[in-house]
Design an enzyme around this catalytic site. Structure first.
Site, PDB file in Angstrom:
ATOM      1  N   SER A 147       1.295  -1.353  -0.091  1.00  0.00           N
ATOM      2  CA  SER A 147      -0.150  -0.255  -0.062  1.00  0.00           C
ATOM      3  C   SER A 147       1.008   1.226  -0.118  1.00  0.00           C
ATOM      4  CB  SER A 147      -1.032  -0.230   1.340  1.00  0.00           C
ATOM      5  OG  SER A 147      -1.829   0.698   0.811  1.00  0.00           O
ATOM      6  N   ASP A 293      -3.020   6.587  -3.390  1.00  0.00           N
ATOM      7  CA  ASP A 293      -1.774   5.997  -2.814  1.00  0.00           C
ATOM      8  C   ASP A 293      -1.484   5.237  -3.464  1.00  0.00           C
ATOM      9  OD1 ASP A 293      -3.695   4.264  -2.225  1.00  0.00           O
ATOM     10  OD2 ASP A 293      -2.948   3.757  -0.457  1.00  0.00           O
ATOM     11  N   ASP A 295      -1.120   2.152  -3.752  1.00  0.00           N
ATOM     12  CA  ASP A 295      -2.613   0.407  -4.440  1.00  0.00           C
ATOM     13  C   ASP A 295      -3.997   0.508  -4.926  1.00  0.00           C
ATOM     14  OD1 ASP A 295      -3.012   0.512  -2.274  1.00  0.00           O
ATOM     15  OD2 ASP A 295      -3.358  -1.572  -1.814  1.00  0.00           O
ATOM     16  N   ASP A 297      -6.156   2.131  -3.126  1.00  0.00           N
ATOM     17  CA  ASP A 297      -7.310   1.894  -2.332  1.00  0.00           C
ATOM     18  C   ASP A 297      -7.435   3.281  -1.504  1.00  0.00           C
ATOM     19  OD1 ASP A 297      -5.531   1.702  -0.696  1.00  0.00           O
ATOM     20  OD2 ASP A 297      -6.632  -0.135   0.060  1.00  0.00           O
TER      21      ASP A 297
END
Length: 542
Positions: A147, A293, A295, A297
Site C-alpha cells: 500500500s 496512494d 495501490d 485503495d
C-alpha cells in the site's frame, strides 16, 4: 556470530529460490554482519489481519520468495481444510519490488495444492481484486502490496470469498497452517494457472461508470497524481467512462516506480506527499486536486481555500461523502472506525440511516451487514459496498468529482459544503498526533504508562471516561487501544498502528458555530486541539 545463527542462515540459503536474496544473505555472512543477520532471523513476519508486511530481503523476518511460498501454502491448506475449494483464488499485485514474482509464486503454489488460480496479467489497484473476488465467485483473493508503506517494503493481503479482508479467527488459523508447512522443496507447485485482465477491469470500470447519474453536472478541472503507483490508467479510464474530462496528471509521478523517487513516504497523508499535485493544480487553475496512494485503495483531495490550496482531512472528506450519499436516505447502515469523527453518526441520524462504529481498518468496516457507506479517517472510503467491500480509491475519486461538479454548478466549493455541515451539525474538528519510533518497545511502554496513570485533564478538557479497548465490549472485539471521552464532546483515541512502527493518537473537538461564523469556530477548534495535543504529548513521554 553464534553457530546457531550461522546454521539458520545457511539453511535458508540452501532452499531460497531467489538469486537476489541468496546473494544478499551470502554477502552478510561473508561480512560477518551479526547484527543484521540476527534481526533477519530473530523471528518470522507475523501473519495477522493485515496479512504480511515488511522489508524485502533475505530471512524469515523479511518479505521474500521463501516467506511468500510458505504463506501461499498455508493459505491453500486452510482453504482445503475448510472446504473452500469451489472456485478460484484470485491473485493481484502492485508495482513494488518483487510483487510480480511473489504473485506468480502464489499462483504456482495454489495450483500445486490442486486449487484453481487466476492471476492478473498486469499490476493492478487493490480494489480490483476486492471487486473481482465476488465477480469471479472466487473462494479467496491475494494482493501483493504494501500500500503506502516506504519503498523497501512489500506485503501480502488476504481476502476470503465474501470479498472482505480476513479477521479473527481466520488469520490465526491461516498462520497456524503456514507454521505447519514443511521444507520448501515439499511444497508442490504448478504452472497452469489462468490469467485475467481486460474482462475483469472492464467489469470493474463499467460498475463505476454506473455510479454517476446521466444528468449530473460534469464540468470540472482536475489535477491528479497516482504517487508513482498503479492507479493512473484505471483512474483515467474510470473518470472518462463516468463522463468527466480526463484529469491533468503530475508527469513526474505518473508511472509506477517502486522507488517512489519524488516523495519521502508514498502516503498522501504525509506532509509534502501531494505537493507536486498542488503545484500542478495552481498551474492549470484546477477546481480540485486528487491523489491515490500507490495501490489506489485510498483517495486524497485538496481544494482551493483562502487564496491557496489545502488538503482535506480524511474526516472532512468522509463527512462530505456521508452527507452526499446518505441524504437520499438509503436503506442500510453507515459505518466508520472508532478513530474517525463522530460526525458521520450525526449525519446518519439526520437521515434515519442506521449507524455503527467498528474497530480500525476496512477488514471490519467492509463486513458490516447492509453497509451503504463506510470510511476511516486514513483516507479510506467505501462508496459502493455492493460491488467492493473494501476501501476503493478509484470509485471514491469518481464520486468526489461528481460531488465537486455538483457544488460548482451551484456556485459553491467543497469548502462551502464543509461550512454548511459545520453550521448544521456543529464544527467537528479532528487532528492526529503520530509518533514514529525505531524501538517498538517504546510504544508498549507508553501504552502501559497511560493505563497505569491515566490523565485526568487533556488541554482545556477534563477526562470524563476512559475505555480500555483491550477489554472488548458488546459492540467491539478487544484491540490494543484507549479511548478518552472528554468534556464538551471532545474525544481522544490512542492506539499502536497495525502496519507501521507508530503510536497514533486521534483527537476531536466539537464547537458550536455562533451566528454562522464558521471561521471563528475553526480558530477556536485549532486552539482547543493544540492544547489537547500538547497535553497528550507530555502524557505519552515520547
Amino acid at each position: 556470530m553464534t553457530d546457531e545463527l550461522r546454521a539458520a542462515a545457511e539453511a535458508w540459503l540452501s532452499e531460497d529460490p531467489d538469486p537476489d536474496t541468496r546473494a544478499e544473505l551470502q554477502q552478510l555472512l561473508d561480512a560477518g554482519d551479526t547484527a543484521e543477520l540476527a534481526d533477519r532471523f530473530a523471528g518470522t513476519l507475523e501473519f495477522g489481519t493485515a496479512g504480511l508486511r515488511g522489508a524485502v530481503g533475505a530471512g524469515p523476518n523479511r518479505m521474500n520468495r521463501v516467506v511468500v511460498i510458505r504463506a501461499a501454502a498455508g493459505l491453500a491448506a486452510y482453504l482445503k481444510a475448510n472446504g473452500l475449494t469451489d472456485g478460484p483464488v484470485l491473485i493481484g499485485y502492485d508495482a513494488r519490488h518483487k510483487s510480480d514474482v511473489f504473485a506468480q509464486d502464489t499462483a504456482a503454489v495454489v495450483r500445486g495444492a490442486g486449487l484453481d488460480a487466476v492471476l492478473l496479467d498486469r499490476h493492478t489497484p487493490t480494489p480490483v481484486i476486492a471487486f473481482g473476488i465476488r465477480h469471479l465467485k472466487a473462494v479467496a483473493g491475494v494482493v501483493v502490496t504494501a500500500s503506502h508503506n516506504p519503498p523497501q517494503d512489500n506485503g501480502y493481503k488476504v481476502y476470503l470469498g465474501d470479498g472482505s479482508q480476513i479477521v479473527p479467527p481466520a488469520d490465526a488459523e491461516i498462520a497456524a497452517a503456514i507454521a505447519a508447512v514443511g521444507p520448501l522443496e515439499s511444497v508442490p507447485r504448478g504452472d497452469d494457472w489462468q490469467t485475467t485482465g481486460d474482462e475483469l477491469l472492464n467489469a470493474y470500470l463499467d460498475r463505476i461508470a454506473e455510479l454517476v447519474p446521466a444528468d449530473a453536472p460534469r464540468e470540472l478541472n482536475v489535477a491528479y497524481t497516482p504517487l508513482h503507483g498503479v492507479g493512473r490508467l484505471l483512474a483515467e479510464d474510470a473518470v472518462a467512462r463516468a463522463g468527466f474530462a480526463v484529469p491533468s496528471v503530475v508527469a513526474s509521478q505518473a508511472d509506477p516506480d517502486p522507488d517512489f523517487p519524488t516523495v519521502n513516504f508514498p502516503n498522501p497523508e504525509e506532509p509534502g506527499a501531494i505537493d507536486a499535485a498542488l503545484e500542478l493544480a495552481r498551474e492549470i487553475g484546477a477546481d480540485i486536486a486528487v491523489a491515490n496512494d500507490p495501490d489506489a485503495d485510498r483517495c486524497a483531495v485538496a481544494v482551493p481555500d483562502a487564496g491557496d490550496w489545502r488538503m482535506l482531512r480524511g474526516d472532512e472528506l468522509g463527512a462530505l461523502l456521508g452527507e452526499f450519499l446518505l441524504s437520499s436516505r438509503p436503506d442500510g447502515v453507515a459505518a466508520c472506525s472508532i478513530v474517525s469523527s463522530s460526525l458521520l453518526g450525526k449525519i446518519a441520524a439526520a437521515y434515519d440511516v442506521r449507524y455503527v462504529e467498528t474497530l480500525t481498518g476496512f477488514k471490519w468496516i467492509g463486513r458490516v451487514p447492509e453497509l451503504v457507506f463506510g470510511y476511516e479517517e486514513a483516507l479510506g472510503y467505501c462508496v459502493d459496498p455492493t460491488a467492493v467491500k473494501d476501501k476503493d480509491g478509484v470509485s471514491t475519486l469518481v464520486r468526489v468529482l461528481e460531488l465537486a461538479a455538483r457544488a460548482k454548478a451551484d456556485g459553491k466549493t467543497l469548502v462551502d459544503l464543509l461550512d454548511e455541515l459545520a453550521i448544521k451539525y456543529g464544527l467537528h474538528a479532528t487532528d492526529q498526533l503520530s509518533v514514529r519510533v525505531e524501538d517498538l518497545s517504546l510504544i508498549q511502554t507508553a501504552m502501559t504508562s497511560l493505563r497505569t496513570t491515566p490523565p485526568a485533564q487533556l488541554g482545556a478538557h477534563s477526562v470524563v471516561r476512559v475505555d480500555d479497548l483491550a477489554q472488548g465490549s458488546a459492540e467491539l472485539p478487544p484491540t490494543d487501544g484507549l479511548r478518552y471521552t472528554l468534556s464538551e464532546g471532545a474525544r481522544v483515541v490512542v492506539r499502536p498502528s497495525g502496519t507501521e512502527p507508530k503510536l497514533k493518537c486521534y483527537l476531536e473537538v466539537v464547537i458550536e458555530v455562533q451566528d454562522g461564523d464558521v471561521a471563528a469556530a475553526r480558530v477556536a477548534a485549532a486552539t482547543d486541539l493544540a492544547g489537547i495535543k500538547q497535553a497528550l504529548s507530555t502524557a505519552l513521554g515520547l
